[in-house]
Write a protein that holds these residues in place. Structure first.
Motif, PDB file in Angstrom:
ATOM      1  N   LEU A 148       0.825  -1.221   0.000  1.00 57.15           N
ATOM      2  CA  LEU A 148       0.000   0.000   0.000  1.00 57.15           C
ATOM      3  C   LEU A 148       0.855   1.266   0.000  1.00 57.15           C
ATOM      4  CD1 LEU A 148      -2.766  -1.139   2.499  1.00 57.15           C
ATOM      5  CD2 LEU A 148      -3.139  -0.524   0.105  1.00 57.15           C
ATOM      6  N   GLY A 149       2.108   1.132   0.416  1.00 51.70           N
ATOM      7  CA  GLY A 149       3.026   2.272   0.402  1.00 51.70           C
ATOM      8  C   GLY A 149       3.753   2.407  -0.926  1.00 51.70           C
ATOM      9  N   SER A 150       3.429   1.557  -1.877  1.00 53.55           N
ATOM     10  CA  SER A 150       4.044   1.623  -3.201  1.00 53.55           C
ATOM     11  C   SER A 150       3.158   2.463  -4.118  1.00 53.55           C
ATOM     12  CB  SER A 150       4.171   0.217  -3.784  1.00 53.55           C
ATOM     13  OG  SER A 150       2.908  -0.222  -4.268  1.00 53.55           O
ATOM     14  N   PRO A 151       3.695   2.911  -5.254  1.00 51.47           N
ATOM     15  CA  PRO A 151       2.850   3.701  -6.160  1.00 51.47           C
ATOM     16  C   PRO A 151       1.969   2.851  -7.069  1.00 51.47           C
ATOM     17  CG  PRO A 151       5.124   3.712  -6.925  1.00 51.47           C
ATOM     18  CD  PRO A 151       5.094   2.879  -5.679  1.00 51.47           C
ATOM     19  N   PHE A 152       1.782   1.573  -6.753  1.00 53.74           N
ATOM     20  CA  PHE A 152       1.125   0.687  -7.714  1.00 53.74           C
ATOM     21  C   PHE A 152      -0.388   0.557  -7.526  1.00 53.74           C
ATOM     22  CE2 PHE A 152       5.605  -0.739  -7.258  1.00 53.74           C
ATOM     23  CZ  PHE A 152       6.042  -0.070  -8.392  1.00 53.74           C
ATOM     24  N   GLU A 153      -0.950   1.477  -6.772  1.00 57.02           N
ATOM     25  CA  GLU A 153      -2.403   1.614  -6.657  1.00 57.02           C
ATOM     26  C   GLU A 153      -3.133   0.326  -6.294  1.00 57.02           C
ATOM     27  OE1 GLU A 153      -4.242   4.127  -9.489  1.00 57.02           O
ATOM     28  OE2 GLU A 153      -2.668   5.633  -9.313  1.00 57.02           O
TER      29      GLU A 153
ATOM     30  N   TYR B  36       1.749  -4.744 -15.448  1.00 56.91           N
ATOM     31  CA  TYR B  36       2.938  -4.036 -14.975  1.00 56.91           C
ATOM     32  C   TYR B  36       2.954  -3.954 -13.451  1.00 56.91           C
ATOM     33  CZ  TYR B  36       5.806   0.003 -13.760  1.00 56.91           C
ATOM     34  OH  TYR B  36       6.714   0.844 -13.164  1.00 56.91           O
TER      35      TYR B  36
ATOM     36  N   TRP C 212       6.225  10.507  -0.383  1.00 57.86           N
ATOM     37  CA  TRP C 212       4.807  10.582   0.001  1.00 57.86           C
ATOM     38  C   TRP C 212       4.265  11.984  -0.228  1.00 57.86           C
ATOM     39  CZ3 TRP C 212       1.964   6.445   2.289  1.00 57.86           C
ATOM     40  CH2 TRP C 212       2.716   5.270   2.424  1.00 57.86           C
TER      41      TRP C 212
ATOM     42  N   PRO D 157       1.450   7.405  -1.192  1.00 52.24           N
ATOM     43  CA  PRO D 157       2.734   7.310  -1.903  1.00 52.24           C
ATOM     44  C   PRO D 157       2.646   8.057  -3.232  1.00 52.24           C
ATOM     45  CG  PRO D 157       1.534   5.217  -2.009  1.00 52.24           C
ATOM     46  CD  PRO D 157       0.740   6.118  -1.110  1.00 52.24           C
ATOM     47  N   LYS D 158       3.700   8.760  -3.567  1.00 51.85           N
ATOM     48  CA  LYS D 158       3.696   9.527  -4.825  1.00 51.85           C
ATOM     49  C   LYS D 158       3.628   8.586  -6.017  1.00 51.85           C
ATOM     50  CE  LYS D 158       7.283  12.440  -4.063  1.00 51.85           C
ATOM     51  NZ  LYS D 158       8.269  13.483  -4.319  1.00 51.85           N
ATOM     52  N   PRO D 159       2.916   8.993  -7.070  1.00 48.88           N
ATOM     53  CA  PRO D 159       2.898   8.181  -8.285  1.00 48.88           C
ATOM     54  C   PRO D 159       4.284   8.168  -8.919  1.00 48.88           C
ATOM     55  CG  PRO D 159       1.855  10.295  -8.676  1.00 48.88           C
ATOM     56  CD  PRO D 159       2.141  10.227  -7.207  1.00 48.88           C
ATOM     57  N   GLU D 160       4.528   7.169  -9.776  1.00 50.96           N
ATOM     58  CA  GLU D 160       5.846   7.087 -10.413  1.00 50.96           C
ATOM     59  C   GLU D 160       6.127   8.307 -11.265  1.00 50.96           C
ATOM     60  OE1 GLU D 160       7.239   2.937 -11.663  1.00 50.96           O
ATOM     61  OE2 GLU D 160       5.057   2.817 -11.699  1.00 50.96           O
TER      62      GLU D 160
ATOM     63  N   GLU E 269      -1.374   9.898 -14.545  1.00 48.34           N
ATOM     64  CA  GLU E 269      -0.268   9.445 -13.691  1.00 48.34           C
ATOM     65  C   GLU E 269       0.073   7.986 -13.943  1.00 48.34           C
ATOM     66  OE1 GLU E 269      -0.963  12.066  -9.646  1.00 48.34           O
ATOM     67  OE2 GLU E 269      -1.647  10.002  -9.708  1.00 48.34           O
TER      68      GLU E 269
ATOM     69  N   SER F  93       3.431   4.843 -14.434  1.00 48.23           N
ATOM     70  CA  SER F  93       4.758   4.627 -15.013  1.00 48.23           C
ATOM     71  C   SER F  93       4.739   5.233 -16.410  1.00 48.23           C
ATOM     72  CB  SER F  93       5.050   3.132 -15.107  1.00 48.23           C
ATOM     73  OG  SER F  93       4.172   2.538 -16.042  1.00 48.23           O
TER      74      SER F  93
END
Lengths: 358, 476
Positions: A201-206, A230, B138, B225-228, B291, B293
């Motif tokens: 959940l702390g990753s940017p992978f939604e 991905y 973040w 968390p910030k997007p890639e 937003e 990758s």
């Protein structure tokens, strides 16, 4: 004894019924979520139907008595959905009938996607209701951003009908994703599991589903095809051993169906994610069956009948609700003194005769 | 703009009240000199000013409680203040009021990435909340345009949004808990680091109540968390109506961009002259940001291009680098400054259903001709939050009044098509008397009931939000 049932079809009619009432009501939508107290019944069945649906504006307005089945079907036909996954209580409470929009707001329900899409409250755009004095009120509207006056619409989310009878509800809806993928990883310890869920959940992978159930970490990602592949790859990199599985555990988690087959008490506990891990470990040592959702921030517990879960949690929780079963402990979390005073005063202001207390 | 007549009794005892304030908090928290008070006579709605009785800047929640209790017991009105950036006059004082500001409450109390929460004192500015966590990857999502200056207390008071709320929601969707002081000095906690409430939840009504229910001193925020990465595409159209249709089609296609910004010709031209961002010469322009990758962004931008091409755009400009993104955003981000350079302007904030965009833009154009005042439109199109800027000349007698009359007509238009008076700025004093256009007496009564419960004597920011005639009996 048969109770009188009122089934108003307009707000004016509802207002008259309430204004001339001499005793308390059971407000009934589909009757799937609670056991009526035996008062005269006030049904929202006559206040139903979709009033407005604009897929291009992501907006739906419908009568409070509209069934979830009707709404879900309409949205699905247009490639949209209510993103917060409202719970269907029928399996776990053994009720029949059709859940309604009004009931969903009254309990502010939300499923596994709470971590990303919020709860019913977060998607509520506006409300019409009749309060305990028979006053017909509108609040909010049908637009996405609205800070015009107090947001009393959201006060009704989770208020269990205690502030009035909802008649019409406006909601924001969202598009259905192209693809949903579920991943799993065996992990017997709740502490390690929640650490893994936090990483995801702390990753940017939604990640929009993050549970620990029957010794497995479960994760969900949704979106465009390519995107899902991905993100699934990236998550597997974060949590070695995590693999795609061809199953949908999310509807069962949403409805707590895993607890439906027993006759144990069922508790739903909202708490800080890291406390979810600690609480799970403690409760498992006491013979309680535990499932975690929302990355650890929601704990489902099946306990022996009459078990006082709040005491067992020892202050680790935010609020705990006994969804099924009985006991000396109240079903709803008691509020702290200052807050309880305000809440009681507010209830009294909207419902001076206590018509909606039951 | 009418404000209640200040209490002669309170004004006559000013010295005594100030001495009492200094007896409950350290004296250096209290501002009483004429020069010092001047900074607090207005907020960002500078057309209206009034010097308050005194200002107190407490250093902790307990000091806020002591001041409120004293004012409560003495019947002195209180006006809460964050950073004073309200465009609606949310912190405009009255002469008999004590302003209680949270400017000294700026600490970060706790950051927990595992639990995805952050606890802060509410005087902290919006941007510095994100600044405290962005090096770790973040951010805090609500991002009002004033984020460099505005405080979280004001964000909570007005339920502020921003450009990115199409995807991430507004303040109420990102606020988990708060500590607040009621007018009688009682300190309460609502919510916390967990989600939702077990019974009636008061938090969402406090958020957006414009400081009328209590003074919020601490907040627990949801952090993300910030997007890639993120990249915009700019699409130019020959008409505003077509741009509006493109917005609707994009949303319906299953893409939820993080932002969709709209600018019309007057705004584009002003921005061009000011920032020289190289915008195309066109009637309407959309900036759509997505937003993810690189690959995810490419895919979404391709989908948006496909939809936009169905509407025969004049030009599509896709960003392929950070530098190109910055150029696309440059004009939009300087829009308000650019307009301010060529004219005085009044910024409206009505929200409409996205489907009504073409009609409303056309009507605004007609009103502009009728009143003889220019209008530039720049707004968050994805959520229908309009920001028409009405241009006027403050030095020309009668211009401000005409501008206000035209603004009121535009806001009535927003209501007429199913929208509302304000999407993110709040009602304050600015839109207070237009509330009758959106709500009937019963609707207003149902809202004022809440204030009766939290602040029975109606001492806290009482002359705001509700039309004065509607709240008169309660304020008396």
């Amino acid at each position: 004894m048969t109770q009188t049932t009122f089934t108003p079809t307009t707000e004016d009619e509802l207002s008259d019924i309430i204004a001339s009432a001499i005793g308390p009501f059971d407000i009934v939508g589909g009757g799937t979520r609670h056991t009526p107290a035996g008062h005269q019944r006030l049904s929202t069945a006559g206040l139903s139907g979709v009033r407005l649906y604009e897929p291009g504006a992501l907006t739906l307005v419908a009568g409070a008595g509209t069934t979830m089945a009707e709404i879900n079907a309409l949205l699905a036909d247009n490639g949209q959905r209510l993103p917060f996954e409202p719970m269907d209580h029928r399996a776990v409470l053994g009720t029949t009938g059709e859940p309604t929009l009004g009931g969903m707001i009254a309990l502010n329900h939300c499923g596994p996607r709470r971590v990303q899409a919020g709860s019913a409250r977060d998607m509520l755009l506006g409300l019409r209701f009749v309060d305990g004095s028979g006053r017909i009120v509108k609040n909010g509207g049908r637009v996405m951003k609205n800070v015009t006056g107090y947001d009393i619409a959201r006060l009704h989310c989770g208020a269990r009908g205690k502030l009035g009878v909802m008649t019409e509800i406006s909601l924001k809806v969202l598009p259905l994703p192209e693809r949903t993928a579920t991943m799993a990883l065996a992990e017997p310890s709740p502490i390690a599991a929640v650490a893994g869920l936090s990483k995801a959940l702390g990753s940017p992978f939604e990640v929009n589903g993050a549970a620990w159930h029957q010794g497995r970490i479960l994760l969900r990602v949704e979106g465009f095809n390519d995107s899902v592949s991905y993100r699934a790859d990236q998550l597997a990199g974060l949590l070695p051993g995590l693999t795609l599985v061809d199953e949908n555990p999310w509807d069962d988690l949403r409805d707590a169906r895993f607890a439906a087959t027993t006759d144990r008490d069922i508790w739903r506990v909202s708490l800080r994610a890291s406390n979810g891990a600690k609480a799970a470990e403690r409760l498992m040592g006491m013979g309680v069956d535990v499932t975690l959702d929302w990355g650890g921030a929601l704990l489902w517990a099946s306990t022996d009948n009459g078990f006082d879960l709040r005491s067992a949690l020892g202050g680790l929780h935010g609020h705990a609700t006994r969804l099924r079963g009985a006991g000396d402990a109240p079903a709803l979390e008691p509020a702290a003194d200052g807050v309880a005073q305000l809440t009681t005063a507010l209830q009294k202001a909207y419902d001076p005769r206590g018509l909606f207390n039951g | 703009m009418d404000m209640p007549i200040p209490s002669a009794e309170i004004l006559s005892r000013r010295a005594d009240h100030i001495a009492a304030l200094k007896s409950v908090v350290p004296a250096d928290r209290v501002i009483e000199d004429v020069i010092g008070l001047r900074a607090y006579e207005c907020d960002a709605l500078t057309a209206y000013r009034c010097t308050p009785l005194a200002v107190v800047l407490p250093c902790n929640t307990e000091e806020v409680a002591a001041v409120l209790k004293l004012c409560h017991d003495r019947g002195i009105p209180v006006v809460p203040r964050g950073a004073g950036t309200s465009l609606a006059g949310g912190s405009l004082p009255t002469a008999d009021a004590v302003v209680v500001g949270v400017a000294r409450l700026t600490d970060v109390l706790e950051v927990d990435y595992d639990d995805r929460i952050m606890r802060i004192q509410t005087g902290r500015t919006n941007l510095s909340v994100t600044a405290a966590i962005e090096e770790d990857g973040w951010f805090y999502a609500p991002d009002p345009s004033s984020q460099l200056a505005c405080a979280i207390s004001g964000n909570i008071g007005m339920n502020s949004g921003g450009a990115h709320c199409l995807k991430y929601g507004v303040t109420v969707n990102n606020l988990l808990g708060l500590r607040m002081v009621l007018m009688d000095g009682t300190i309460i906690d609502l919510g916390g680091a967990h989600m939702d409430a077990g019974d009636i939840d008061l938090l969402p009504v406090v958020c957006g109540a414009e400081g009328q229910l209590g003074i919020v001193t601490e907040a627990t925020l949801r952090i993300l968390p910030k997007p890639e990465g993120a990249r915009p595409v700019m699409v130019a159209f020959g008409s505003s109506a077509v741009a509006g249709a493109c917005v609707s089609d994009t949303i319906q296609a299953g893409i939820v961009p993080v932002a969709i910004e709209f600018m019309d010709r007057p705004c584009i031209e002003a921005c061009e002259a000011f920032a020289k961002a190289g915008y195309p010469d066109c009637e309407a322009l959309l900036i759509i940001e997505v937003e993810g990758s690189d690959r995810e962004i490419d895919h979404q931008l391709a989908l948006i291009r496909e939809i936009a091409e169905r509407h025969n755009p004049d030009e599509i400009r896709e960003s392929r680098s950070a530098d190109e993104s910055a150029r696309i955003w440059l004009g939009r981000k300087s829009a308000f400054g650019a307009m301010g350079q060529i004219n005085d302007y009044m910024c409206l904030d009505g929200t409409i259903p996205v489907s009504e965009l073409p009609y409303v833009l056309e009507r605004i154009g007609e009103l502009s001709k009728e009143y003889g005042l220019g209008v530039a439109n720049v707004f968050h199109a994805g959520d229908g939050n309009m920001h028409p800027l009405i241009l006027f000349d403050a030095n020309k007698p009668g211009d401000l009044e005409r501008c206000e009359a035209m603004g009121a007509d535009i806001l009535r238009l927003c209501i007429e098509v199913g929208g509302c008076l304000t999407g993110e700025h709040g009602v304050g004093i600015e839109k207070r008397d237009l509330m009758h256009a959106q709500f009937n007496a019963q609707d207003l009564e149902a809202q004022m009931i809440v204030k009766d419960v939290f602040d029975p004597k109606w001492l806290l920011n009482a002359a705001k939000v509700f039309p004065l005639d509607a709240s008169e009996a309660r304020r008396a």
